[in-house]
Design a protein around this motif. Structure first.
Motif, PDB file in Angstrom:
ATOM      1  N   GLU A   1     -23.236  20.624  45.664  1.00  0.00           N
ATOM      2  CA  GLU A   1     -23.518  19.915  46.907  1.00  0.00           C
ATOM      3  C   GLU A   1     -24.605  20.657  47.686  1.00  0.00           C
ATOM      4  OE1 GLU A   1     -20.483  17.719  49.648  1.00  0.00           O
ATOM      5  OE2 GLU A   1     -20.659  19.783  50.376  1.00  0.00           O
ATOM      6  N   ILE A   2     -25.602  19.910  48.136  1.00  0.00           N
ATOM      7  CA  ILE A   2     -26.636  20.458  49.006  1.00  0.00           C
ATOM      8  C   ILE A   2     -26.772  19.529  50.208  1.00  0.00           C
ATOM      9  CG2 ILE A   2     -27.895  21.570  47.124  1.00  0.00           C
ATOM     10  CD1 ILE A   2     -29.848  19.228  47.168  1.00  0.00           C
ATOM     11  N   ASP A   3     -27.527  19.964  51.217  1.00  0.00           N
ATOM     12  CA  ASP A   3     -27.739  19.122  52.397  1.00  0.00           C
ATOM     13  C   ASP A   3     -28.371  17.802  51.984  1.00  0.00           C
ATOM     14  OD1 ASP A   3     -26.710  21.051  54.033  1.00  0.00           O
ATOM     15  OD2 ASP A   3     -28.660  21.855  54.650  1.00  0.00           O
ATOM     16  N   GLY A   4     -27.689  16.723  52.278  1.00  0.00           N
ATOM     17  CA  GLY A   4     -28.245  15.400  52.009  1.00  0.00           C
ATOM     18  C   GLY A   4     -28.027  14.881  50.612  1.00  0.00           C
TER      19      GLY A   4
ATOM     20  N   GLY B   1     -20.415  25.689  45.812  1.00  0.00           N
ATOM     21  CA  GLY B   1     -20.272  24.287  46.199  1.00  0.00           C
ATOM     22  C   GLY B   1     -20.304  23.339  45.026  1.00  0.00           C
TER      23      GLY B   1
ATOM     24  N   GLU C   1     -26.843  15.941  46.171  1.00  0.00           N
ATOM     25  CA  GLU C   1     -26.373  16.839  45.129  1.00  0.00           C
ATOM     26  C   GLU C   1     -27.545  17.307  44.285  1.00  0.00           C
ATOM     27  OE1 GLU C   1     -23.342  15.014  42.777  1.00  0.00           O
ATOM     28  OE2 GLU C   1     -22.026  14.615  44.497  1.00  0.00           O
ATOM     29  N   GLU C   2     -27.375  18.467  43.690  1.00  0.00           N
ATOM     30  CA  GLU C   2     -28.396  19.055  42.827  1.00  0.00           C
ATOM     31  C   GLU C   2     -27.778  19.366  41.474  1.00  0.00           C
ATOM     32  OE1 GLU C   2     -31.618  22.623  43.308  1.00  0.00           O
ATOM     33  OE2 GLU C   2     -29.528  23.125  43.757  1.00  0.00           O
TER      34      GLU C   2
END
Length: 246
Positions: free
Chosen positions: A156-159, A140, A161-162
């Motif tokens: 992309e992560i839930d809620g 992602g 970005e990391e």
């Protein structure tokens, strides 16, 4: 830096989908095939590394001769060479094993792919490929920079970005954000002419066996349509599936 970009040969999203042989085979008649959109984002990022850092870019596809126009388009966009593994893809693990053989043979530093293919949406091949070749892996990906062997990435992560860091060699599965749609490239006439002279190597498969078999296809029920069921058990299963979809 040697970059390998994995290219899936998928139906255009505007194509009308049909099945043959009692819904056991996909009907390719009249279907236009394109570079998988997620792969195209990653290919465009690879071109940036080629132009800014002098990287070499190879594209690879697992498939029959019908996929070569898609590989030629990738060459016209700017890839240096193409490899077609002469095997009909049947499931994700088999494809990952065939790609792993190419990676090991070619000595690539960075393998780029889309996070999934637009036809099966499995999101499995890049991760399995990374495991098979023992490369670091990020899924992602929506941003990426490489300095030497050090890599910084946004995923992309839930809620949100990391931001993560890693080192080469690695496999990165990209999506929109690794480049934007406005950055995607349309092959020009010069690129098309040059693509005809670039090497497209056909290699035989490694003999990887499929671990799953597609038994049948079923089209989704059209919105607003009524689906008939034969008994109470079928009704319960239908309601359960609808609830999960919600």
């Amino acid at each position: 830096m040697k970059i390998l970009v994995c290219i899936s040969h998928v139906p255009d999203t505007t194509s009308k989908i049909n099945f043959t042989d009692n819904d056991t085979k996909f009907d390719t008649n009249g279907v236009q095939f394109v570079i998988n959109p997620y792969d195209e984002f990653s290919l465009t990022r690879a071109m940036w590394f080629k132009e800014k850092q002098g990287a070499s870019v190879t594209v690879v596809n697992v498939g029959g001769a019908s996929t070569e126009p898609t590989l030629r388009k990738a060459l016209a966009i700017g890839a240096d060479e193409a490899i077609r593994v002469n095997v009909e893809p049947t499931d994700g693990l088999m494809v990952a094993k065939e790609l792993a053989a190419v990676v090991k043979e070619g000595g690539y530093d960075l393998v780029l792919a889309g996070k999934e293919s637009a036809d099966y949406n499995g999101q499995m091949v890049p991760g399995m490929l990374a495991s098979l070749v023992d490369f670091n892996f990020v899924n992602g990906c929506v941003g990426m920079e490489v300095e030497g062997t050090n890599v910084t990435l946004d995923r992309e992560i839930d809620g949100g970005e990391e931001k993560v860091s890693s080192v080469l060699p690695m496999v990165v599965a990209g999506q929109k954000g690794i480049v934007e749609e406005k950055d995607l490239r349309i092959p020009n006439m010069r690129g098309i002419m040059m693509a005809r002279k670039k090497p497209l190597k056909v290699v035989e498969g490694s003999g990887a066996a499929a671990s799953s078999v597609t038994k049948t296809f079923e089209k989704p029920v059209a919105k607003g349509a009524v689906k008939l069921v034969d008994n109470v058990d079928d009704l319960i299963n239908l309601l359960h599936n609808e609830a999960k979809a919600i």
